[in-house]
Scaffold this motif. Sequence first.
Motif, PDB file in Angstrom:
ATOM      1  N   ALA A  79       6.656  25.147  15.763  1.00  0.00           N
ATOM      2  CA  ALA A  79       5.925  24.256  14.846  1.00  0.00           C
ATOM      3  C   ALA A  79       4.432  24.565  14.869  1.00  0.00           C
ATOM      4  CB  ALA A  79       6.167  22.796  15.235  1.00  0.00           C
ATOM      5  N   TYR A  80       3.898  24.851  16.049  1.00  0.00           N
ATOM      6  CA  TYR A  80       2.484  25.204  16.140  1.00  0.00           C
ATOM      7  C   TYR A  80       2.233  26.549  15.469  1.00  0.00           C
ATOM      8  CZ  TYR A  80       3.134  21.793  19.908  1.00  0.00           C
ATOM      9  OH  TYR A  80       3.494  20.691  20.640  1.00  0.00           O
ATOM     10  N   GLY A  81       3.176  27.478  15.644  1.00  0.00           N
ATOM     11  CA  GLY A  81       3.043  28.780  15.000  1.00  0.00           C
ATOM     12  C   GLY A  81       3.032  28.671  13.486  1.00  0.00           C
ATOM     13  N   ASP A  82       3.871  27.791  12.942  1.00  0.00           N
ATOM     14  CA  ASP A  82       3.908  27.579  11.494  1.00  0.00           C
ATOM     15  C   ASP A  82       2.578  27.030  10.982  1.00  0.00           C
ATOM     16  OD1 ASP A  82       6.514  28.458  11.427  1.00  0.00           O
ATOM     17  OD2 ASP A  82       7.399  26.450  11.318  1.00  0.00           O
ATOM     18  N   ALA A  83       2.007  26.083  11.718  1.00  0.00           N
ATOM     19  CA  ALA A  83       0.724  25.504  11.310  1.00  0.00           C
ATOM     20  C   ALA A  83      -0.380  26.546  11.360  1.00  0.00           C
ATOM     21  CB  ALA A  83       0.379  24.318  12.215  1.00  0.00           C
ATOM     22  N   LEU A  84      -0.381  27.353  12.410  1.00  0.00           N
ATOM     23  CA  LEU A  84      -1.387  28.403  12.546  1.00  0.00           C
ATOM     24  C   LEU A  84      -1.251  29.425  11.420  1.00  0.00           C
ATOM     25  CD1 LEU A  84      -3.680  29.322  14.457  1.00  0.00           C
ATOM     26  CD2 LEU A  84      -1.979  30.733  15.630  1.00  0.00           C
ATOM     27  N   ALA A  85      -0.009  29.782  11.085  1.00  0.00           N
ATOM     28  CA  ALA A  85       0.223  30.746  10.009  1.00  0.00           C
ATOM     29  C   ALA A  85      -0.265  30.202   8.668  1.00  0.00           C
ATOM     30  CB  ALA A  85       1.713  31.087   9.927  1.00  0.00           C
ATOM     31  N   ARG A  86      -0.093  28.913   8.470  1.00  0.00           N
ATOM     32  CA  ARG A  86      -0.547  28.314   7.207  1.00  0.00           C
ATOM     33  C   ARG A  86      -2.066  28.386   7.095  1.00  0.00           C
ATOM     34  NH1 ARG A  86       1.161  22.333   4.878  1.00  0.00           N
ATOM     35  NH2 ARG A  86      -0.163  22.392   3.014  1.00  0.00           N
ATOM     36  N   LEU A  87      -2.763  28.109   8.189  1.00  0.00           N
ATOM     37  CA  LEU A  87      -4.220  28.194   8.170  1.00  0.00           C
ATOM     38  C   LEU A  87      -4.679  29.639   7.967  1.00  0.00           C
ATOM     39  CD1 LEU A  87      -4.975  25.740  11.113  1.00  0.00           C
ATOM     40  CD2 LEU A  87      -5.297  25.300   8.665  1.00  0.00           C
ATOM     41  N   ALA A  88      -3.939  30.586   8.543  1.00  0.00           N
ATOM     42  CA  ALA A  88      -4.272  32.001   8.360  1.00  0.00           C
ATOM     43  C   ALA A  88      -4.082  32.418   6.907  1.00  0.00           C
ATOM     44  CB  ALA A  88      -3.410  32.860   9.286  1.00  0.00           C
ATOM     45  N   GLU A  89      -3.020  31.935   6.276  1.00  0.00           N
ATOM     46  CA  GLU A  89      -2.760  32.265   4.877  1.00  0.00           C
ATOM     47  C   GLU A  89      -3.865  31.727   3.970  1.00  0.00           C
ATOM     48  OE1 GLU A  89       1.055  30.597   4.166  1.00  0.00           O
ATOM     49  OE2 GLU A  89       2.133  32.143   5.303  1.00  0.00           O
ATOM     50  N   MET A  90      -4.524  30.654   4.407  1.00  0.00           N
ATOM     51  CA  MET A  90      -5.626  30.085   3.647  1.00  0.00           C
ATOM     52  C   MET A  90      -6.934  30.834   3.897  1.00  0.00           C
ATOM     53  SD  MET A  90      -4.726  26.054   4.366  1.00  0.00           S
ATOM     54  CE  MET A  90      -6.081  25.375   3.389  1.00  0.00           C
ATOM     55  N   GLY A  91      -6.905  31.834   4.761  1.00  0.00           N
ATOM     56  CA  GLY A  91      -8.104  32.610   5.067  1.00  0.00           C
ATOM     57  C   GLY A  91      -9.089  31.888   5.958  1.00  0.00           C
ATOM     58  N   LEU A  92      -8.585  30.981   6.822  1.00  0.00           N
ATOM     59  CA  LEU A  92      -9.464  30.125   7.620  1.00  0.00           C
ATOM     60  C   LEU A  92      -9.489  30.489   9.095  1.00  0.00           C
ATOM     61  CD1 LEU A  92      -8.534  26.667   6.031  1.00  0.00           C
ATOM     62  CD2 LEU A  92     -10.354  28.250   5.365  1.00  0.00           C
ATOM     63  N   THR A  93      -8.823  31.566   9.490  1.00  0.00           N
ATOM     64  CA  THR A  93      -8.772  31.926  10.904  1.00  0.00           C
ATOM     65  C   THR A  93      -9.201  33.368  11.106  1.00  0.00           C
ATOM     66  OG1 THR A  93      -6.464  32.621  10.805  1.00  0.00           O
ATOM     67  CG2 THR A  93      -6.882  30.305  11.319  1.00  0.00           C
ATOM     68  N   TYR A  94      -9.574  33.681  12.353  1.00  0.00           N
ATOM     69  CA  TYR A  94      -9.874  35.070  12.711  1.00  0.00           C
ATOM     70  C   TYR A  94      -9.625  35.268  14.198  1.00  0.00           C
ATOM     71  CZ  TYR A  94     -14.449  33.215  14.270  1.00  0.00           C
ATOM     72  OH  TYR A  94     -15.446  32.504  14.890  1.00  0.00           O
ATOM     73  N   PRO A  95      -9.307  36.511  14.596  1.00  0.00           N
ATOM     74  CA  PRO A  95      -9.067  36.792  16.011  1.00  0.00           C
ATOM     75  C   PRO A  95     -10.391  36.949  16.761  1.00  0.00           C
ATOM     76  CG  PRO A  95      -8.702  38.772  14.724  1.00  0.00           C
ATOM     77  CD  PRO A  95      -9.020  37.679  13.736  1.00  0.00           C
ATOM     78  N   CYS A  96     -10.363  36.616  18.035  1.00  0.00           N
ATOM     79  CA  CYS A  96     -11.583  36.665  18.850  1.00  0.00           C
ATOM     80  C   CYS A  96     -11.254  37.257  20.218  1.00  0.00           C
ATOM     81  CB  CYS A  96     -12.172  35.271  19.004  1.00  0.00           C
ATOM     82  SG  CYS A  96     -13.597  35.183  20.109  1.00  0.00           S
ATOM     83  N   SER A  97     -12.016  38.265  20.619  1.00  0.00           N
ATOM     84  CA  SER A  97     -11.796  38.918  21.913  1.00  0.00           C
ATOM     85  C   SER A  97     -12.878  38.570  22.930  1.00  0.00           C
ATOM     86  CB  SER A  97     -11.742  40.439  21.726  1.00  0.00           C
ATOM     87  OG  SER A  97     -12.955  40.912  21.147  1.00  0.00           O
ATOM     88  N   CYS A  98     -13.757  37.642  22.588  1.00  0.00           N
ATOM     89  CA  CYS A  98     -14.882  37.309  23.467  1.00  0.00           C
ATOM     90  C   CYS A  98     -14.409  36.644  24.760  1.00  0.00           C
ATOM     91  CB  CYS A  98     -15.853  36.364  22.758  1.00  0.00           C
ATOM     92  SG  CYS A  98     -16.700  37.105  21.361  1.00  0.00           S
ATOM     93  N   THR A  99     -15.030  37.023  25.860  1.00  0.00           N
ATOM     94  CA  THR A  99     -14.801  36.349  27.133  1.00  0.00           C
ATOM     95  C   THR A  99     -15.796  35.197  27.254  1.00  0.00           C
ATOM     96  OG1 THR A  99     -16.397  37.710  28.333  1.00  0.00           O
ATOM     97  CG2 THR A  99     -14.124  38.540  28.163  1.00  0.00           C
ATOM     98  N   ARG A 100     -15.593  34.352  28.242  1.00  0.00           N
ATOM     99  CA  ARG A 100     -16.544  33.265  28.464  1.00  0.00           C
ATOM    100  C   ARG A 100     -17.932  33.805  28.778  1.00  0.00           C
ATOM    101  NH1 ARG A 100     -13.125  28.765  32.012  1.00  0.00           N
ATOM    102  NH2 ARG A 100     -11.527  28.364  30.434  1.00  0.00           N
ATOM    103  N   ALA A 101     -17.982  34.915  29.516  1.00  0.00           N
ATOM    104  CA  ALA A 101     -19.274  35.527  29.838  1.00  0.00           C
ATOM    105  C   ALA A 101     -19.965  36.022  28.570  1.00  0.00           C
ATOM    106  CB  ALA A 101     -19.077  36.675  30.818  1.00  0.00           C
ATOM    107  N   ASP A 102     -19.193  36.597  27.637  1.00  0.00           N
ATOM    108  CA  ASP A 102     -19.759  37.055  26.362  1.00  0.00           C
ATOM    109  C   ASP A 102     -20.383  35.886  25.603  1.00  0.00           C
ATOM    110  OD1 ASP A 102     -18.807  39.643  26.823  1.00  0.00           O
ATOM    111  OD2 ASP A 102     -16.934  39.278  25.738  1.00  0.00           O
TER     112      ASP A 102
END
Length: 277
Positions: A79-102
Amino acid sequence: MITRFAPSPTGLLHLGHAFSALTAWDMARAEGGVFLLRIEDIDGPRCRPEFEHAIDDDLHWLGLDWPVPVMRQSERLPAYGDALARLAEMGLTYPCSCTRADIRAALAAPQEGASGPDGPPYPGTCRGRAMASHRPGDAIRLDIARAVAVTGPVRFEESGPGRAGRQAYRPDEMVANIGDVVLARKDIATSYHLSVVVDDAAQGITQVVRGEDLFAATPLHVLLQRLLEMPTPRYHHHRLIRDETGKRLAKRDDARAIRAYREAGATVASLRAMLGL
């Protein structure tokens, strides 16, 4: 009215948990409503069966009951995956590789002084990355500026002490104070913010009862509700139970555990009196 209490089985419940559960129970009972229990057990190794059994035991000792089976977050990852996919389809998400130190290094500038539901707003280092560039180990963030451009101002009803009334937040306030929060962690394919919104909608919660420490997260939760076309409940953020030094209680403070008071001979009535209920 449908309220809920949603603990994580990572330790024994303390007086603060008792206050929150009893407040939600009392509000539901006063309106002839329903009190629900939800187990937030997505935090992997920290969640233990003995703590979940203790939650059940302590809440029943307090005189609470609830419908079964109980909702468990560990069973709701699709269910969480479906919600995340819907937000991605709307162009509202992006991947992030930053660490806390970054992130700490990027926030060293004096103008980065605001604090949102997850601390200082993310500086946007990875913003602009396409979801197609997602790699194992990346978190997924919400592009807050794009999100508020879709929803406009965010509003909700609050009944907690000191804040009762209609709350409203402009898009520029959301961008400045909340920032691009994590919706899916690197180690877990969701976050508290996403899962709590999806679960509250699934359970038909009409009155969210929780501590005032989560008030700052509520505009974000209402934003996600609007983006996902889910209903917005009313909110009641209650005071926190603190120790004699003014510090809020934590699960590691076993001396304040409900179990400790029970073993010392406390009654439900005496515990309620201690909590001001």
